[in-house]
Design an enzyme around this catalytic site. Structure first.
Site, PDB file in Angstrom:
ATOM      1  CB  CYS A  14      -0.942   0.133   1.190  1.00  0.00           C
ATOM      2  SG  CYS A  14      -2.123  -1.217   1.305  1.00  0.00           S
TER       3      CYS A  14
ATOM      4  NE  ARG B  57       4.748   1.771  -0.024  1.00  0.00           N
ATOM      5  CZ  ARG B  57       5.770   1.538   0.782  1.00  0.00           C
ATOM      6  NH1 ARG B  57       6.990   1.741   0.353  1.00  0.00           N
ATOM      7  NH2 ARG B  57       5.570   1.125   2.003  1.00  0.00           N
TER       8      ARG B  57
ATOM      9  CD1 TRP C 143      -0.244  -6.344  -2.938  1.00  0.00           C
ATOM     10  CD2 TRP C 143      -0.562  -6.905  -0.792  1.00  0.00           C
ATOM     11  NE1 TRP C 143       0.069  -7.676  -2.793  1.00  0.00           N
ATOM     12  CE2 TRP C 143      -0.104  -8.055  -1.492  1.00  0.00           C
ATOM     13  CE3 TRP C 143      -0.833  -7.026   0.563  1.00  0.00           C
ATOM     14  CZ2 TRP C 143       0.079  -9.285  -0.883  1.00  0.00           C
ATOM     15  CZ3 TRP C 143      -0.637  -8.265   1.180  1.00  0.00           C
ATOM     16  CH2 TRP C 143      -0.186  -9.368   0.451  1.00  0.00           C
TER      17      TRP C 143
ATOM     18  CG  ASN D 248       1.443   0.713   4.288  1.00  0.00           C
ATOM     19  OD1 ASN D 248       1.120  -0.459   4.170  1.00  0.00           O
ATOM     20  ND2 ASN D 248       2.690   1.121   4.210  1.00  0.00           N
ATOM     21  N   GLY D 249      -0.846  -0.834   6.525  1.00  0.00           N
ATOM     22  CA  GLY D 249      -0.538  -1.641   7.704  1.00  0.00           C
ATOM     23  C   GLY D 249      -1.714  -2.532   8.042  1.00  0.00           C
TER      24      GLY D 249
ATOM     25  CD  GLU E 278      16.681 -13.875  -6.926  1.00  0.00           C
ATOM     26  OE1 GLU E 278      16.073 -14.368  -5.971  1.00  0.00           O
ATOM     27  OE2 GLU E 278      16.376 -12.780  -7.422  1.00  0.00           O
TER      28      GLU E 278
ATOM     29  CE  LYS F 144      13.508 -11.703  -9.295  1.00  0.00           C
ATOM     30  NZ  LYS F 144      14.164 -11.665  -8.020  1.00  0.00           N
TER      31      LYS F 144
ATOM     32  CD  GLU G 249       9.619 -11.917  -8.007  1.00  0.00           C
ATOM     33  OE1 GLU G 249       8.940 -11.482  -7.083  1.00  0.00           O
ATOM     34  OE2 GLU G 249      10.849 -11.786  -8.039  1.00  0.00           O
TER      35      GLU G 249
ATOM     36  CG  HIS H 171      18.246 -37.399  -2.876  1.00  0.00           C
ATOM     37  ND1 HIS H 171      18.709 -38.568  -2.322  1.00  0.00           N
ATOM     38  CD2 HIS H 171      19.351 -36.690  -3.224  1.00  0.00           C
ATOM     39  CE1 HIS H 171      20.030 -38.555  -2.304  1.00  0.00           C
ATOM     40  NE2 HIS H 171      20.443 -37.428  -2.858  1.00  0.00           N
TER      41      HIS H 171
ATOM     42  CE  LYS I 185      11.467  -3.310  -5.024  1.00  0.00           C
ATOM     43  NZ  LYS I 185      12.193  -4.429  -5.659  1.00  0.00           N
TER      44      LYS I 185
HETATM   45  O1  M6R Z   1      12.648  -5.421   0.694  1.00  0.00           O
HETATM   46  P1  M6R Z   1      13.154  -6.799   0.981  1.00  0.00           P
HETATM   47  O2  M6R Z   1      14.464  -7.091   0.325  1.00  0.00           O
HETATM   48  O3  M6R Z   1      13.178  -7.121   2.439  1.00  0.00           O
HETATM   49  O4  M6R Z   1      12.095  -7.768   0.327  1.00  0.00           O
HETATM   50  C1  M6R Z   1      12.137  -9.153   0.535  1.00  0.00           C
HETATM   51  C2  M6R Z   1      11.259  -9.858  -0.445  1.00  0.00           C
HETATM   52  O5  M6R Z   1       9.933  -9.486  -0.267  1.00  0.00           O
HETATM   53  C3  M6R Z   1      11.668  -9.554  -1.896  1.00  0.00           C
HETATM   54  O6  M6R Z   1      13.003  -9.883  -2.126  1.00  0.00           O
HETATM   55  C4  M6R Z   1      10.782 -10.331  -2.877  1.00  0.00           C
HETATM   56  O7  M6R Z   1      11.021 -11.706  -2.754  1.00  0.00           O
HETATM   57  C5  M6R Z   1      11.000  -9.844  -4.302  1.00  0.00           C
HETATM   58  N1  M6R Z   1       9.727  -9.651  -4.942  1.00  0.00           N
HETATM   59  C6  M6R Z   1      11.736 -10.801  -5.140  1.00  0.00           C
HETATM   60  O8  M6R Z   1      11.930 -10.347  -6.428  1.00  0.00           O
END
Ligand code: M6R
Length: 609
Positions: A2, A27, A74, A100-101, A482, A486, A489, A505, A604
């Site tokens: 948010c 956000r 969000w 926000n929260g 990672e 990527k 997501e 395994h 984000k």
């Molecule tokens: O702001 P942060 O690095 O703490 O965020 C952690 C995760 O939410 C963030 O890395 C998330 O996994 C990303 N969307 C990955 O691309």
């Protein structure tokens, strides 16, 4: 999670608020809303992006005032509907609020307010807070906000206005970020993040937990929720407008992938003393002794930052011979962890606001650990709550899929590992050699980026496949995780990352004809073993895409496609091997027609647990 923006001043608020909101859209982007004071409060809300709200406003009158607030959502409590979109209002005094929260005790408060005769129109926790402020309002908005906040538990950044006080804006925070930008004309822009403020002013102050700020055109005052005066620290916001604009790229993600050489140069600048073969980290100097004597390091984070932390663990064990472990912050916090004397906890986070990571950090501190931060956003909550730390200095990251922050985190963790290694067991020669290699990383990334068209072509061959594997060993096991994250997501393709040896395994049962398996097969201690794992996949019909070291011509005989990276010492290899994986995810998402910078269901900065 948010984004909120509010304005009080002498200019028309509408355009300014919408521009700010667009900058915070990363956000959250389920729905958006705005309230502007113009004799009375005018409110508009729309499901979807800020553009939908903008479209709606074109047909509406009354949004011409110079006090207002807005929100991009969000969803947490309540589905994505116009009724659940912010701003929320009370039912008595013309109070409107953006939030926000999460208000954790909202259910009990709602019952209390319903018993008092209030009727709710949404399923949100935020509407409960708006009603509570209304219930406690006795002609002074600031007092009503303070009183309400004394009753709530949970996290909030809020902006509140009231029709009965048309020149007053009250804002407050606990747990979720909020800053006030001070304009030159007794005007103020309040926002979740500096990106929405910087085009108006660079003079800001961050709210601390429990701060309440009352703003009027005559000035502002800051208190806590008990009305005790607080002195905020005004500072300069160090964001360059250019850094938060697309600058000709179609997406922020692509821009940020290509920015990595420049970002890493900034990250390393002034931190490597090549002549003395040592690392200079001003942010750690106060705790140099404690850090050197550390007996154990716990690295904690979520998502991409956790993958960087996992690489950090390999680096600390390999280079500094320091017992280390990584922990999902969300699990660590509730596991009743044992923290022995001499434990250093490192919180890794781009935003510095991730609720899980913040909570884990507090837990570790309470149990006596020295807390370090590896954070990108300067002045963020985690950076302020740690004892010491090292900033990434990679510039603002806007794309929801983290890219340059990941390489920045790995680079900083490499520097921290060398900093510790040098003080414990490593000589100047070995450290200097690795630092010289590090210095060449940006240029090597540039060489990989030149291959973007090849990476695009390879990706497009497999883009219709629904299941992918990402496999690596040692330093590049976290890189495999990672790569899979990527792809998941932003392209919504199911992908799993795992240690290459783990495949046999169980997961090997998934492999069928044509299934893409991305292997990180750069030269290193486990190269031969990775090659065996490649054979295991090939012999079951899987199609292998290998990330290999330039000059390795042999590998072409064993795999369908090869993406080359320049030769590099193994501890530094994730800084290169991840680049083709980032580009693959990007090109897959584009080929599938997805909104790369705003993937579905994501935000984000995840500021709820
Ligand atoms: O702001 P942060 O690095 O703490 O965020 C952690 C995760 O939410 C963030 O890395 C998330 O996994 C990303 N969307 C990955 O691309």
């Amino acid at each position: 999670m948010c984004g909120i923006v509010a304005y009080l001043g002498n200019k028309p608020a509408k355009h300014l608020l919408l521009e700010g909101l667009k900058r915070l859209e990363y956000r959250g982007y389920d729905s958006a809303g705005i309230a502007i004071m113009n004799g009375k409060l005018n409110v508009a809300r729309a499901v979807g992006r800020v553009a939908m709200l903008e479209e709606k406003l074109e047909g509406l009158e009354g949004f011409d005032g110079s006090l207002g607030l807005c929100h991009t959502r969000w969803a947490t409590h309540g589905s994505v509907t116009e009724h659940n979109a912010h701003p929320h209002r009370d039912d008595k005094h013309g109070i409107a609020l953006v939030h926000n929260g999460i208000i954790e005790n909202y259910a009990a408060l709602k019952t209390y307010l319903q018993d008092k005769g209030h009727t709710f129109t949404s399923q949100t926790d935020t509407e409960v807070l708006a009603m509570l402020i209304g219930e406690l309002y006795e002609g002074d908005l600031e007092k009503a906000v303070q009183a309400a906040l004394r009753e709530v538990t949970g996290a909030y950044a809020i902006c509140v206005v009231c029709e009965k006080e048309p020149g007053v804006l009250v804002v407050a925070r606990k747990g979720s970020p909020l800053m006030v930008g001070i304009g030159s004309n007794n005007d103020y822009v309040v926002a979740s993040d500096g990106a929405a403020i910087i085009s108006h002013t660079s003079r800001v102050f961050m709210l601390d937990d429990y701060n309440v700020v009352k703003l009027t055109r005559e000035g502002f005052r800051t208190t806590d929720v008990n009305n005790v005066a607080v002195n905020p620290k005004v500072q300069q916001l160090e964001i360059d407008l250019e850094q938060i604009e697309l600058g000709g790229y179609p997406h922020f993600m692509l821009k940020e992938i290509f920015e990595q050489p420049k970002a890493l140069r900034a990250c390393m600048s002034g931190r490597m003393d090549l002549r003395e073969g040592r690392v200079v980290l001003g942010g750690l100097s106060t705790f140099g002794k404690e850090i050197t004597r550390a007996k154990r390091v716990i690295l904690t984070a979520q998502g991409t930052a956790l993958h960087a932390a996992m690489i950090g663990r390999y680096l600390l064990e390999d280079l500094a011979k320091l017992p280390s472990q990584t922990e999902y912050a969300s699990e660590f916090r509730y596991r009743n962890p044992t923290i022995e004397e001499g434990t250093v906890v490192v919180a890794v986070s781009q935003s510095g606001e991730t609720a899980d990571t913040l909570a884990a950090l507090h837990e570790a501190k309470e149990r006596g650990a020295l807390a370090l931060g590896v954070i990108n956003v300067v002045g963020s909550t985690i950076s302020r709550d740690t004892d010491a730390g090292v900033y990434l200095r990679v510039g603002p990251e806007i794309g929801v899929a983290s890219t340059k922050a990941f390489t920045g985190q790995v680079a900083v963790l490499t520097l921290i590992s060398l900093f510790m290694a040098r003080r414990r067991i490593m000589g100047a020669g070995d450290c200097g050699d690795l630092l010289r290699e590090m210095e060449r990383i940006p240029e090597k990334i540039e060489r990989i980026l030149e291959q973007a068209p090849i990476i695009k072509k390879v990706t497009e061959k497999y883009v219709d496949r629904e299941n992918w594997l990402f496999l690596g060993r040692g330093y590049n096991y976290p890189t495999a995780l990672e790569g899979a994250l990527k792809l998941k997501e932003i392209s919504y393709i199911h992908a799993e990352g795992m240690p290459a040896a783990e495949m046999k395994h169980g997961p090997i049962a998934l492999i069928n004809e044509g299934m893409p398996a991305v292997f990180i097969a750069n030269r290193g201690r486990q190269y031969e073993k990775v090659m065996s794992n490649i054979q295991e996949v090939r012999s079951r019909g899987g199609h292998v895409i290998a990330v290999a070291t330039e000059g390795d011509e042999q590998i072409k005989k064993h795999v369908q496609d090869v993406l080359y990276i320049p030769d590099v010492p193994e501890p530094l290899s994730p800084l290169l091997t991840v680049i083709p994986l980032q580009l693959m995810a990007y090109y897959a998402a584009v080929a599938r027609g997805h909104d790369v910078d705003k993937p579905r269901n994501l935000a984000k900065s995840v500021t709820v647990e």
